[in-house]
Design a protein around this motif. Structure first.
Motif, short mmCIF file in Angstrom:
data_model
loop_
_atom_site.label_atom_id
_atom_site.label_comp_id
_atom_site.label_asym_id
_atom_site.label_seq_id
_atom_site.Cartn_x
_atom_site.Cartn_y
_atom_site.Cartn_z
N ARG A 177 39.56 36.09 36.38
CA ARG A 177 39.13 35.62 37.69
C ARG A 177 39.62 34.19 37.91
O ARG A 177 39.68 33.40 36.97
CB ARG A 177 37.60 35.66 37.79
CG ARG A 177 37.00 37.06 37.58
CD ARG A 177 37.19 37.92 38.80
NE ARG A 177 36.72 39.29 38.59
CZ ARG A 177 36.60 40.19 39.55
NH1 ARG A 177 36.92 39.86 40.79
NH2 ARG A 177 36.18 41.41 39.28
N PRO A 225 40.08 38.12 41.70
CA PRO A 225 40.99 38.69 40.71
C PRO A 225 42.42 38.22 40.93
O PRO A 225 42.75 37.65 41.97
CB PRO A 225 40.83 40.20 40.92
CG PRO A 225 40.39 40.33 42.34
CD PRO A 225 39.52 39.14 42.61
N ARG A 262 38.17 36.65 30.63
CA ARG A 262 38.03 37.91 31.35
C ARG A 262 36.55 38.19 31.61
O ARG A 262 35.68 37.87 30.80
CB ARG A 262 38.64 39.05 30.55
CG ARG A 262 40.14 38.88 30.32
CD ARG A 262 40.73 40.07 29.57
NE ARG A 262 42.13 39.87 29.24
CZ ARG A 262 43.14 40.15 30.06
NH1 ARG A 262 42.88 40.66 31.26
NH2 ARG A 262 44.39 39.93 29.70
N SER A 267 33.34 40.92 32.84
CA SER A 267 32.81 42.15 32.27
C SER A 267 33.70 43.35 32.57
O SER A 267 33.67 44.34 31.85
CB SER A 267 31.39 42.40 32.79
OG SER A 267 31.41 42.47 34.22
N ASP A 268 34.46 43.25 33.64
CA ASP A 268 35.36 44.35 33.99
C ASP A 268 36.72 44.23 33.30
O ASP A 268 37.64 45.03 33.57
CB ASP A 268 35.55 44.42 35.50
CG ASP A 268 36.11 43.12 36.08
OD1 ASP A 268 36.27 42.15 35.30
OD2 ASP A 268 36.37 43.07 37.30
N GLY A 269 36.91 43.21 32.44
CA GLY A 269 38.16 43.03 31.72
C GLY A 269 39.25 42.35 32.52
O GLY A 269 40.38 42.25 32.03
N ARG A 270 38.93 41.84 33.69
CA ARG A 270 39.93 41.21 34.55
C ARG A 270 39.72 39.71 34.60
O ARG A 270 38.59 39.23 34.53
CB ARG A 270 39.87 41.80 35.97
CG ARG A 270 40.06 43.31 36.00
CD ARG A 270 39.72 43.88 37.36
NE ARG A 270 40.64 43.45 38.39
CZ ARG A 270 40.50 43.73 39.69
NH1 ARG A 270 39.45 44.43 40.10
NH2 ARG A 270 41.37 43.31 40.57
#
Length: 315
Positions: free
Chosen positions: A70, A34, A63, A65-68
């Motif tokens: 990588r 992240p 992004r 699946s967690d919206g962040r």
């Protein structure tokens, strides 16, 4: 001889109790991290990385699946490049332009690295040359002092013929505006007027009287007021006297030589009204954009003075 199990070394720093304990301390590898971890490793902040995205220095990752977002190894490499160059004092915009065309995945290639650094050096060399030019211009301005240093070289040289201390601030301001409208050559021609006035106190006094008479034609004066025609006649008489003084001084012959030399210059080096006013903008359009605080009566006086100077065949 093999060391006892309790003295197995898993790094060159110190022995550890056992091989199993050493293996337990090795983190499990992950292909992407992240933004916070990426920033921490590089030594910057997530906010800075987002700024790099906005500048186009670093491609934005999709992004998860967690919206962040990588970041992978190639991203980390580019981030390290960016930080190293920024620490060296290189502007981020220059870093971006140097990276142009180089994908993050190719930065480990020696040829790509050399190409990026070569483009960066070329860009910095251009900026260095431009900085030298600007510093030279500032030095010339400081050497001349005050408003005189803001004028083009050709205009400033013309004003060198005026007696010391004879030029007024208003004269130099007028030349600055003229240079913007008509270019350096137009301001050069007008500078000759101020030189003539500076040499002749009587002409200067007459100029002041006409200027004051024109300023008195404010909004309270009607365009058909007899004073309008009177001021126009005074302006015409003064301009005629000034032109005679200029001709008698031999200034016109000197100006013609300067005009001829100017015409022989590279057209790319010559400032024209179009260049001064912007692409496709002539002197008339530039004049129209100026804020002129002139009353209708004063404008009419100017028109009448021109008619006296250049009478039509019907007059």
């Amino acid at each position: 001889m093999l060391l006892p199990q309790r003295h197995v070394v898993c790094s060159g720093a110190r022995p550890v109790p056992s091989r199993e304990a050493c293996r337990a301390r090795v983190p499990r590898p992950t292909p992407h991290v992240p933004i916070g971890d990426a920033a921490a490793f590089v030594g910057t902040t997530p906010r800075a990385i987002r700024h790099y995205h906005q500048l186009g220095l670093l491609p934005e990752q999709e992004r998860g699946s967690d919206g962040r977002r990588r970041y992978g190894p190639a991203d980390i490499t580019r981030l390290l490049w960016i930080r190293r160059m920024a620490e060296a004092g290189v502007a981020l915009e220059d870093v971006r332009d140097a990276f142009d065309g180089a994908a993050p995945s190719t930065l480990d290639d020696d040829g790509t690295v050399a190409d990026v650094l070569g483009r960066l050096e070329d860009r910095l060399a251009e900026q260095e040359a431009e900085l030298r030019r600007k510093r030279a211009a500032v030095r010339r301005m400081r050497a001349r002092g005050s408003r005189l240093g803001l004028l083009h070289d050709i205009v400033a040289h013309r004003l060198e013929d005026a007696p010391d201390g004879s030029l007024r601030s208003d004269d130099l301001d007028t030349l600055l505006v003229t240079e913007r409208i008509l270019g350096p050559l137009g301001a050069f021609a007008q500078a000759g007027r101020f030189v003539a006035l500076a040499r002749d106190p009587a002409l200067r006094a007459a100029s002041d009287r006409v200027d004051a008479a024109e300023e008195a034609l404010d909004d309270s004066v009607a365009v058909d007021d007899p004073r309008v025609a009177q001021v126009a006649a005074e302006r015409h008489a003064f301009e005629s006297a000034l032109m005679r003084a200029v001709e008698e001084s031999g200034q016109l012959q000197e100006d013609e030589a300067v005009f001829d030399a100017w015409d022989r210059q590279d057209p790319g080096d010559v400032d024209t009204p179009t260049a001064a006013g912007g692409r496709g903008t002539g002197a008339a359009a530039v004049i129209a954009r100026m804020p002129w605080d002139l009353s209708p009566a004063r404008l009419r006086a100017a028109e009448l003075a021109l008619q006296l100077a250049f009478p039509s065949d019907d007059a």
